[in-house]
Design a protein around this motif. Structure first.
Motif, PDB file in Angstrom:
ATOM      1  N   SER A  66       0.844  -1.191   0.000  1.00  0.00           N
ATOM      2  CA  SER A  66       0.000   0.000   0.000  1.00  0.00           C
ATOM      3  C   SER A  66       0.881   1.244   0.000  1.00  0.00           C
ATOM      4  O   SER A  66       1.942   1.258   0.628  1.00  0.00           O
ATOM      5  N   PRO A 106       0.474   6.808   3.660  1.00  0.00           N
ATOM      6  CA  PRO A 106      -0.676   7.707   3.806  1.00  0.00           C
ATOM      7  C   PRO A 106      -0.363   9.076   3.225  1.00  0.00           C
ATOM      8  O   PRO A 106       0.796   9.489   3.147  1.00  0.00           O
ATOM      9  N   PHE A 107      -1.401   9.768   2.838  1.00  0.00           N
ATOM     10  CA  PHE A 107      -1.209  11.059   2.179  1.00  0.00           C
ATOM     11  C   PHE A 107      -0.348  12.008   2.997  1.00  0.00           C
ATOM     12  O   PHE A 107       0.496  12.727   2.454  1.00  0.00           O
ATOM     13  N   GLU A 108      -0.547  12.024   4.320  1.00  0.00           N
ATOM     14  CA  GLU A 108       0.175  13.004   5.128  1.00  0.00           C
ATOM     15  C   GLU A 108       1.683  12.795   5.126  1.00  0.00           C
ATOM     16  O   GLU A 108       2.451  13.725   5.387  1.00  0.00           O
ATOM     17  N   LEU A 124      -1.801  11.689  -8.479  1.00  0.00           N
ATOM     18  CA  LEU A 124      -3.238  11.587  -8.217  1.00  0.00           C
ATOM     19  C   LEU A 124      -3.967  12.656  -9.021  1.00  0.00           C
ATOM     20  O   LEU A 124      -4.017  13.822  -8.615  1.00  0.00           O
ATOM     21  N   ARG A 128      -7.021  15.615   3.589  1.00  0.00           N
ATOM     22  CA  ARG A 128      -6.913  14.175   3.346  1.00  0.00           C
ATOM     23  C   ARG A 128      -8.242  13.607   2.859  1.00  0.00           C
ATOM     24  O   ARG A 128      -8.279  12.786   1.938  1.00  0.00           O
ATOM     25  N   GLU A 129      -9.349  14.061   3.435  1.00  0.00           N
ATOM     26  CA  GLU A 129     -10.663  13.576   2.999  1.00  0.00           C
ATOM     27  C   GLU A 129     -10.929  13.941   1.536  1.00  0.00           C
ATOM     28  O   GLU A 129     -11.454  13.126   0.768  1.00  0.00           O
ATOM     29  N   LEU A 136      -8.696  14.399  -0.813  1.00  0.00           N
ATOM     30  CA  LEU A 136      -7.845  13.554  -1.654  1.00  0.00           C
ATOM     31  C   LEU A 136      -8.362  12.121  -1.697  1.00  0.00           C
ATOM     32  O   LEU A 136      -8.320  11.462  -2.742  1.00  0.00           O
ATOM     33  N   GLU A 137      -8.847  11.630  -0.577  1.00  0.00           N
ATOM     34  CA  GLU A 137      -9.375  10.258  -0.543  1.00  0.00           C
ATOM     35  C   GLU A 137     -10.598  10.116  -1.423  1.00  0.00           C
ATOM     36  O   GLU A 137     -10.836   9.051  -2.006  1.00  0.00           O
ATOM     37  N   GLN A 138     -11.386  11.170  -1.532  1.00  0.00           N
ATOM     38  CA  GLN A 138     -12.542  11.123  -2.428  1.00  0.00           C
ATOM     39  C   GLN A 138     -12.099  10.952  -3.878  1.00  0.00           C
ATOM     40  O   GLN A 138     -12.747  10.244  -4.652  1.00  0.00           O
ATOM     41  N   ASP A 161      -9.400   9.337  -4.826  1.00  0.00           N
ATOM     42  CA  ASP A 161      -8.977   7.941  -4.904  1.00  0.00           C
ATOM     43  C   ASP A 161     -10.170   7.011  -5.077  1.00  0.00           C
ATOM     44  O   ASP A 161     -10.137   6.054  -5.839  1.00  0.00           O
ATOM     45  N   LYS A 162     -11.252   7.268  -4.350  1.00  0.00           N
ATOM     46  CA  LYS A 162     -12.427   6.395  -4.412  1.00  0.00           C
ATOM     47  C   LYS A 162     -13.036   6.397  -5.801  1.00  0.00           C
ATOM     48  O   LYS A 162     -13.495   5.378  -6.304  1.00  0.00           O
TER      49      LYS A 162
END
Length: 231
Positions: free
Chosen positions: A5, A8-10, A21, A58-59, A61-63, A65-66
């Protein structure tokens, strides 16, 4: 063997996230994070320097990714929903940012013989053609498919297949202008992000076309008695 994996983004640098990304540059611009000249710091450090809640960035950026990871479902109504969410919404979100990046790269590096001159214009043309195409699907074809189709459905499908051929021509022009996304030595992060995002866009549009041409449309091009029921 499973791939490890990513960190993490941070713990990743702002610059590395920007070039790997697609869509991240728009997030960074929203939060006024420098991903180009100041992109060598971790996201955690960049957020701290700006006094921004890391969890909020982070949220966002995670969106992104999803949106990139969903698999296509089999059932017709669910497949249509997937096409709209994964491709229509993604194209609408990513293309304006790519057009902005392309215009910036072309302006800043206009003296570089490898600059992708005309890429912003070509991407803008692709956006307008895709938007018209997707709007017709969402307003006319997809509702017809959800209700099971009817004998008149072959005509709009044929027109949309023709549109897809034109989209393929535009994608090939984009790749040609961008030199197959080969970066010149010393390319800045905006240029790197532009090529990473545009290469991903080309892959997305081709997968989008594949799902419609080869999976969704044939279900309604059979004789009427074989048309699938809406789910």
């Amino acid at each position: 063997m499973n791939r490890p994996s990513p960190p993490p983004f941070e713990d990743r640098t702002v610059g590395e996230i920007a070039v790997t990304l697609p869509g991240a540059t728009a997030v960074f611009r929203r939060f006024k994070l420098d991903f180009c000249c100041g992109g060598d710091v971790t996201l955690a450090d960049a957020a701290a320097r700006r006094g921004i809640d890391l969890a909020v960035i982070r949220e966002a950026l995670e969106q992104l990714d999803k949106h990139a990871g969903a698999a296509a479902p089999e059932e017709t109504a669910a497949l249509i929903d997937h096409i709209v969410r994964r491709y229509h919404e993604t194209h609408r979100r990513e293309l304006p940012e790519l057009i902005r990046l392309a215009a910036r790269v072309e302006a800043v590096h206009r003296e570089n013989p490898e600059v992708p001159a005309g890429l912003a214009t070509m991407l803008d043309r692709l956006l307008h053609e895709l938007e018209e195409h997707m709007a017709r699907e969402e307003a006319e074809l997809f509702p017809m498919m959800r209700s099971g189709g009817d004998p008149t459905i072959a005509q709009p499908i044929a027109q949309l297949r023709h549109d897809h051929d034109g989209h393929g021509d535009l994608l090939r022009a984009v790749e040609e202008i961008a030199g197959e996304f080969r970066l010149p030595a010393g390319a800045c992060r905006s240029w790197q992000a532009l090529y990473a995002g545009t290469a991903k866009l080309v892959d997305d549009v081709m997968e989008h076309i594949h799902l419609e041409n080869n999976l969704l449309f044939p279900r309604f091009e059979r004789p009427a008695e074989a048309s699938p029921a809406a789910g």
